[in-house]
Design a protein around this motif. Structure first.
Motif, mmCIF file in Angstrom:
data_model
loop_
_atom_site.group_PDB
_atom_site.id
_atom_site.type_symbol
_atom_site.label_atom_id
_atom_site.label_comp_id
_atom_site.label_asym_id
_atom_site.label_seq_id
_atom_site.Cartn_x
_atom_site.Cartn_y
_atom_site.Cartn_z
ATOM 1 N N MET A 1 22.412 -20.129 0.713
ATOM 2 C CA MET A 1 21.962 -21.009 1.748
ATOM 3 C C MET A 1 20.533 -21.861 1.474
ATOM 4 S SD MET A 1 23.155 -22.226 4.730
ATOM 5 C CE MET A 1 24.430 -20.933 5.489
ATOM 6 N N THR A 2 20.511 -23.037 2.052
ATOM 7 C CA THR A 2 19.566 -23.891 1.733
ATOM 8 C C THR A 2 17.887 -23.243 2.360
ATOM 9 O OG1 THR A 2 19.908 -25.028 3.796
ATOM 10 C CG2 THR A 2 20.711 -25.913 1.750
ATOM 11 N N ALA A 3 17.059 -23.931 2.171
ATOM 12 C CA ALA A 3 15.743 -23.215 2.705
ATOM 13 C C ALA A 3 15.663 -23.307 3.988
ATOM 14 C CB ALA A 3 14.387 -24.235 1.869
ATOM 15 N N ASN A 4 14.688 -22.758 4.739
ATOM 16 C CA ASN A 4 14.447 -22.673 6.273
ATOM 17 C C ASN A 4 14.341 -24.237 6.758
ATOM 18 O OD1 ASN A 4 14.535 -19.911 6.184
ATOM 19 N ND2 ASN A 4 12.401 -19.585 6.377
ATOM 20 N N SER A 5 14.550 -24.567 7.902
ATOM 21 C CA SER A 5 14.355 -25.632 8.408
ATOM 22 C C SER A 5 12.673 -26.112 8.352
ATOM 23 C CB SER A 5 14.998 -25.795 9.855
ATOM 24 O OG SER A 5 14.180 -24.839 10.626
ATOM 25 N N ALA A 6 12.708 -27.454 8.798
ATOM 26 C CA ALA A 6 11.228 -28.071 8.908
ATOM 27 C C ALA A 6 10.326 -27.125 9.850
ATOM 28 C CB ALA A 6 11.203 -29.339 9.285
ATOM 29 N N ALA A 7 11.158 -26.733 10.986
ATOM 30 C CA ALA A 7 10.342 -25.854 11.913
ATOM 31 C C ALA A 7 9.671 -24.617 11.267
ATOM 32 C CB ALA A 7 11.249 -25.463 13.244
ATOM 33 N N GLY A 8 10.501 -24.129 10.275
ATOM 34 C CA GLY A 8 10.034 -22.961 9.428
ATOM 35 C C GLY A 8 10.308 -21.603 10.229
ATOM 36 N N LYS A 9 11.276 -21.613 11.108
ATOM 37 C CA LYS A 9 11.619 -20.566 12.059
ATOM 38 C C LYS A 9 12.815 -19.837 11.254
ATOM 39 C CE LYS A 9 10.251 -22.330 16.339
ATOM 40 N NZ LYS A 9 10.653 -22.585 17.768
ATOM 41 N N PRO A 10 12.682 -18.527 10.597
ATOM 42 C CA PRO A 10 13.822 -17.831 10.193
ATOM 43 C C PRO A 10 14.858 -17.673 11.145
ATOM 44 C CG PRO A 10 11.699 -16.642 9.701
ATOM 45 C CD PRO A 10 11.435 -17.797 10.567
ATOM 46 N N GLU A 11 14.764 -17.589 12.154
ATOM 47 C CA GLU A 11 16.014 -17.251 13.360
ATOM 48 C C GLU A 11 16.728 -18.593 13.090
ATOM 49 O OE1 GLU A 11 12.153 -17.993 15.873
ATOM 50 O OE2 GLU A 11 12.695 -17.027 14.186
ATOM 51 N N ASP A 12 16.032 -19.718 13.148
ATOM 52 C CA ASP A 12 16.990 -21.113 12.952
ATOM 53 C C ASP A 12 17.816 -21.052 11.806
ATOM 54 O OD1 ASP A 12 15.610 -21.770 15.374
ATOM 55 O OD2 ASP A 12 14.229 -23.064 14.433
ATOM 56 N N ASP A 13 17.078 -20.609 10.803
ATOM 57 C CA ASP A 13 18.215 -20.382 9.479
ATOM 58 C C ASP A 13 19.101 -19.333 9.662
ATOM 59 O OD1 ASP A 13 18.427 -21.237 6.607
ATOM 60 O OD2 ASP A 13 18.259 -19.097 6.232
ATOM 61 N N HIS A 14 18.741 -18.298 10.221
ATOM 62 C CA HIS A 14 19.788 -17.440 10.335
ATOM 63 C C HIS A 14 21.160 -17.865 11.465
ATOM 64 C CE1 HIS A 14 21.661 -13.342 10.704
ATOM 65 N NE2 HIS A 14 21.673 -13.679 12.268
ATOM 66 N N ALA A 15 20.509 -18.605 12.466
ATOM 67 C CA ALA A 15 21.631 -19.260 13.419
ATOM 68 C C ALA A 15 22.586 -20.423 12.787
ATOM 69 C CB ALA A 15 20.998 -19.781 14.570
ATOM 70 N N SER A 16 21.758 -21.017 11.878
ATOM 71 C CA SER A 16 22.627 -22.060 11.171
ATOM 72 C C SER A 16 23.521 -21.377 10.141
ATOM 73 C CB SER A 16 21.592 -23.027 10.244
ATOM 74 O OG SER A 16 22.272 -23.886 9.668
ATOM 75 N N ARG A 17 23.339 -20.539 9.317
ATOM 76 C CA ARG A 17 23.970 -19.800 8.637
ATOM 77 C C ARG A 17 25.038 -19.264 9.333
ATOM 78 N NH1 ARG A 17 22.395 -15.756 3.804
ATOM 79 N NH2 ARG A 17 21.457 -17.555 3.472
ATOM 80 N N ALA A 18 24.939 -18.587 10.320
ATOM 81 C CA ALA A 18 26.124 -18.100 11.233
ATOM 82 C C ALA A 18 27.000 -18.825 11.599
ATOM 83 C CB ALA A 18 25.304 -17.044 12.492
ATOM 84 N N ALA A 19 26.503 -20.060 12.255
ATOM 85 C CA ALA A 19 27.371 -21.252 12.734
ATOM 86 C C ALA A 19 28.209 -21.639 11.505
ATOM 87 C CB ALA A 19 26.557 -22.099 13.149
ATOM 88 N N ALA A 20 27.728 -21.669 10.263
ATOM 89 C CA ALA A 20 28.575 -22.247 9.221
ATOM 90 C C ALA A 20 29.633 -21.345 8.713
ATOM 91 C CB ALA A 20 27.403 -22.587 8.036
ATOM 92 N N ILE A 21 29.161 -19.823 8.810
ATOM 93 C CA ILE A 21 30.309 -18.981 8.516
ATOM 94 C C ILE A 21 31.362 -19.092 9.719
ATOM 95 C CG2 ILE A 21 30.486 -16.279 8.251
ATOM 96 C CD1 ILE A 21 27.633 -16.327 7.079
ATOM 97 N N ALA A 22 30.901 -19.217 10.856
ATOM 98 C CA ALA A 22 32.052 -18.963 11.849
ATOM 99 C C ALA A 22 32.798 -20.374 11.670
ATOM 100 C CB ALA A 22 30.957 -19.206 13.194
ATOM 101 N N GLU A 23 32.394 -21.505 11.336
ATOM 102 C CA GLU A 23 33.241 -22.687 11.194
ATOM 103 C C GLU A 23 34.224 -22.320 9.954
ATOM 104 O OE1 GLU A 23 32.697 -27.414 9.997
ATOM 105 O OE2 GLU A 23 31.159 -25.904 10.317
ATOM 106 N N LEU A 24 33.540 -21.652 8.924
ATOM 107 C CA LEU A 24 34.527 -21.530 7.703
ATOM 108 C C LEU A 24 35.515 -20.359 8.377
ATOM 109 C CD1 LEU A 24 35.251 -21.679 4.665
ATOM 110 C CD2 LEU A 24 33.575 -19.553 4.504
ATOM 111 N N GLY A 25 34.930 -19.333 8.964
ATOM 112 C CA GLY A 25 36.235 -18.471 9.451
ATOM 113 C C GLY A 25 37.196 -19.296 10.340
#
Length: 479
Positions: A1-25
């Motif tokens: 996955m790409t680097a964390n968002s500009a907000a620098g929140k790991p949970e945002d990155d995790h949520a983004s990844r989870a959303a992308a995986i769900a979309e792929l599914g």
């Protein structure tokens, strides 16, 4: 996955990844798993139980479009890719990336008039044999029918009929593959000849293969089986076998293997608690000629097992009786220009009864059609070798470092005779092999061409979870 968002929140990155995986599914017809999901552990497990990958995403593909979508996803999110069907020989168990599991893609079709078969990426040889033999045809499968068709073939494919017909890769007619640009291509000798050459021997460095079409051989039956000698005849059987292989016709494909078996009920009575030498033979000539051919081997002495017989090809799997249950092992091999009893005696001292764990080591006779390039050349290496020496250490409950040391000692003994390694039997030990190890699979000119084509077809090294050609110098002579 790409680097964390500009907000620098790991949970945002995790949520983004989870959303992308769900979309792929939601887009694939198969299944998609992330770590912690029910089914994730089962999907990442294979025949080799010692090493399991820990990918960020697993795509259990149901068809070629699922594979294409998985490649598109990995490319978009900067994740490396690997693929597995049966998981016999994982090259890399490094964490991260996208793993494509093809085991649901198991369809096989046989065209008896054309003498060809088509198999999806997750098909196993047992299915091809079952579909082919009613027509008096045989594929160029290996000794274990539960091995996957595609990885075996694209790694070369050293089979039961190898000396007569060559490598399985020599008889591939067409390949469907998803390349790094997420495009599904049909590749043949007449369409994209460079990629067709590279895939047959370069395996999954250039894309994820979704199906292959290949020739079947007009073989309905063979003369085959085993001659098994007890410990006191191991040395004599070895010497006799090496002498015998000097003059046998190309219609004979054979090996001699050495193993100690425990004294338990699951082992056939004649072999329990013994360390034996087993000569395996496959001959496509008639049984009477086969009997005459093996007479010098029977002259070694009494056999614990002698089951040589005329067999329908559908029963060819009984010749080697390879274990079908998943287990943990560490295996490697050496291609050699020649062998003598003294060299094998040294290997036996390391891998025989005194080995620190249960070990099977084997010598397979090469040459014949294996030594010749097919009508449509490919990247399969080691054609000058006369034998291959394999060592497989069973490591359930054993020390992995001791098994690695054993492999290194055998490699050192055979180094003066070595021509490199056969890709089919580079099983890996959970870590991707480095450039020097990868280089041993190919001669310098083949290695250079493969490296150049890797740079052209996969410039970002998307397909990295393998015997990776991305780090191989395409022109080592220029250094």
């Amino acid at each position: 996955m790409t680097a964390n968002s500009a907000a620098g929140k790991p949970e945002d990155d995790h949520a983004s990844r989870a959303a992308a995986i769900a979309e792929l599914g939601a887009r694939v017809q198969g299944v998609v798993y992330a770590p912690g999901d029910p089914g994730y552990d089962d999907e990442r497990s294979g025949f080799q139980t010692a090493f399991r990958p820990s990918p960020d995403v697993i795509v259990g593909a149901a068809n070629a479009e699922d594979v294409r979508l998985a490649v598109e996803f990995a490319r978009a999110h900067g994740l490396s890719m690997s693929v597995r069907a049966t998981g016999h020989a994982p090259a890399d168990a490094s964490p991260g990336g996208v793993l494509i599991s093809t085991r649901r893609m198991a369809e096989v079709r046989v065209d008896p008039a054309a003498r060809t078969a088509w198999a999806q990426a997750g098909a196993r040889w047992e299915r091809v044999v079952a579909e082919s033999t009613p027509h008096g045809l045989a594929p160029l499968n290996g000794s274990a029918p539960h091995v996957g068709v595609v990885a075996y073939t694209l790694g070369g494919g050293l089979g039961l009929l190898a000396r007569e017909f060559g490598y399985a890769a020599d008889h591939v007619r067409a390949i469907e593959v998803v390349t790094a640009d997420a495009t599904l291509r049909r590749v043949t000798a007449d369409g994209d000849a460079d990629l067709f050459w590279a895939l047959r021997g370069g395996r999954d460095n250039f894309g994820i293969v979704t199906s292959i079409e290949f020739d079947l051989m007009p073989v309905a039956r063979v003369y085959g089986g085993s001659l098994v000698f007890d410990t006191d005849l191991v040395e004599a059987a070895t010497a006799a076998y090496l002498a015998w292989t000097e003059n046998v016709p190309e219609q004979v494909t054979s090996s001699i293997s050495f193993i100690g078996l425990p004294d338990i009920e699951q082992v056939p009575a004649p072999l329990r608690g013994r360390h034996t030498a087993s000569i395996k033979i496959v001959y496509t000539g008639d049984a009477a000629d086969g009997e005459r051919l093996v007479a010098p081997l029977r002259a070694v002495g009494p056999r614990l097992v002698d089951d040589l017989a005329d067999l329908p090809y559908a029963r060819s799997h009984t010749i080697h009786n390879d274990p079908a249950h998943p287990h943990a092992y560490l295996g490697d091999n050496v291609l050699v220009r020649d062998l003598d009893p003294e060299a094998l005696r040294a290997v036996y001292e390391l891998a025989g009864p005194s080995a620190p764990m249960m070990v099977m080591h084997e010598v397979r006779h090469l040459g014949g059609a294996l030594s010749r390039q097919p009508a449509v050349p490919n990247a399969v290496g080691g054609r000058d070798a006369r034998y291959i020496v394999r060592v497989v250490a069973m490591i359930d409950g054993a020390d992995l470092d001791a098994a690695r040391a054993l492999q290194a000692d055998v490699q050192a003994v055979l180094k003066p005779l070595s021509l490199g390694r056969n890709l089919n039997f580079v099983y890996g030990d959970g870590v991707a092999p480095g450039p020097d190890r990868v280089a041993e699979v190919y001669d310098p000119s083949t290695r250079a061409r493969l490296a150049q084509l890797k740079a052209a077809y996969d410039p970002g090294n998307l397909f990295a979870g393998n015997h990776n050609l991305g780090g191989v110098d395409p022109d080592p002579a220029s250094r």
